[in-house]
Enzyme design. Structure first.
Site, short mmCIF file in Angstrom:
data_model
loop_
_atom_site.label_atom_id
_atom_site.label_comp_id
_atom_site.label_asym_id
_atom_site.label_seq_id
_atom_site.Cartn_x
_atom_site.Cartn_y
_atom_site.Cartn_z
N SER A 39 0.83 -1.20 0.00
CA SER A 39 0.00 0.00 0.00
C SER A 39 0.87 1.26 0.00
CB SER A 39 -0.96 -0.04 1.19
OG SER A 39 -2.01 0.87 1.03
N ASP A 154 -5.65 -3.74 -2.28
CA ASP A 154 -4.62 -3.31 -1.32
C ASP A 154 -3.82 -4.47 -0.73
OD1 ASP A 154 -3.33 -2.25 1.09
OD2 ASP A 154 -4.63 -0.52 0.82
#
Length: 262
Positions: A39, A154
């Site tokens: 991320s 993510d």
């Protein structure tokens, strides 16, 4: 000298501390062989691995702020996620162009999650911008990214602190940087649907990271101390300084592990 690899965690605005970590390592002349990021860790780490100066990465954060974040989350129609993710690519493209991961001066992997299988996916080739876009695609906020027939979201969902990925890139010493929110830091005075969902995600990610540390045993684990002013998208505060100070405190141990002169 042994090869150093960084595992940079997810953590939203707290990821600005990763900039401080990289700055401290640069100031002390410690070379980095590989970076694995999840991320926001993939965003900061990927730009640095591509040779983008830290001053420009810092400028990106300062310029973005809350307004930039809001613009990046404009809704899509038809609604498949709150944002298409195109704004993320638009912001990153001027910095790295069409650079491909396999051609970067520092070995790099952006960690994402396969939405169908739940597996962690380490992206180690292909366009850097696309890899970062996949790794930062928070479920529900971003439309999942398409990558080689997979739907990716993510990386912090299943691998928020990618220590093993850093080792797979050839690192002999892994410095892990955990900037995830500790659940107890969130005070739910008047719980609502949104705050409860965010707290659930906070608990889940931190727990996964703690288990990863136990299983993968990074050589050094840094948890920057943000004090009573943790970074937000509207105010990065002392986030960079916190990352820098965390490295300075661990420097003697790190130099010893790498085989550098004290």
């Amino acid at each position: 000298m042994r090869r150093l690899g960084l595992a940079l965690s997810s953590g939203g605005p707290r990821g600005v501390a990763h900039i401080g970590v990289l700055q401290a390592l640069s100031d002390h002349g410690i070379p980095i062989h590989a970076i694995a990021g999840a991320s926001v860790g993939a965003q900061v780490g990927g730009l640095y691995a591509a040779g983008v100066p830290l001053a420009k990465i810092t400028g990106l954060w300062r310029d973005m702020g809350f307004t930039g974040m809001a613009k990046g989350l404009l809704p899509t129609f038809p609604w498949r996620g709150w944002s298409s993710g195109e704004e993320v690519k638009r912001v990153l493209a001027p910095l790295v162009g069409e650079r491909r991961i396999e051609g970067l001066p520092i070995r790099f992997a952006a960690v994402a999650t396969d939405l169908h299988t739940g597996e962690g996916v380490a992206i180690t080739h292909g366009p850097l911008v696309e890899a970062i876009r996949a790794s930062v695609s928070v479920p529900g906020l971003f439309v999942p990214a398409q990558w080689e027939g997979r739907l990716l979201v993510d990386g912090g969902l299943v691998d928020p602190l990618p220590v093993e990925t850093a080792r797979a890139l050839g690192a002999e010493v892994v410095l892990a940087v955990d900037v995830l929110v500790r659940p107890r830091e969130k005070q739910l005075v008047r719980p609502n649907v949104i705050s409860v969902l965010f707290q659930m995600a906070t608990i889940f990610q931190k727990r996964v990271a703690e288990l990863e540390v136990k299983v993968t045993a990074p050589d050094i684990l840094l948890e920057p101390d943000f004090g009573d002013r943790p970074p937000t998208y509207a105010d990065i505060g002392r986030g960079i300084e916190a990352g820098y100070q965390a490295v300075e405190a661990a420097l003697p141990e790190l130099r010893g592990l790498l085989g550098l002169d004290q």
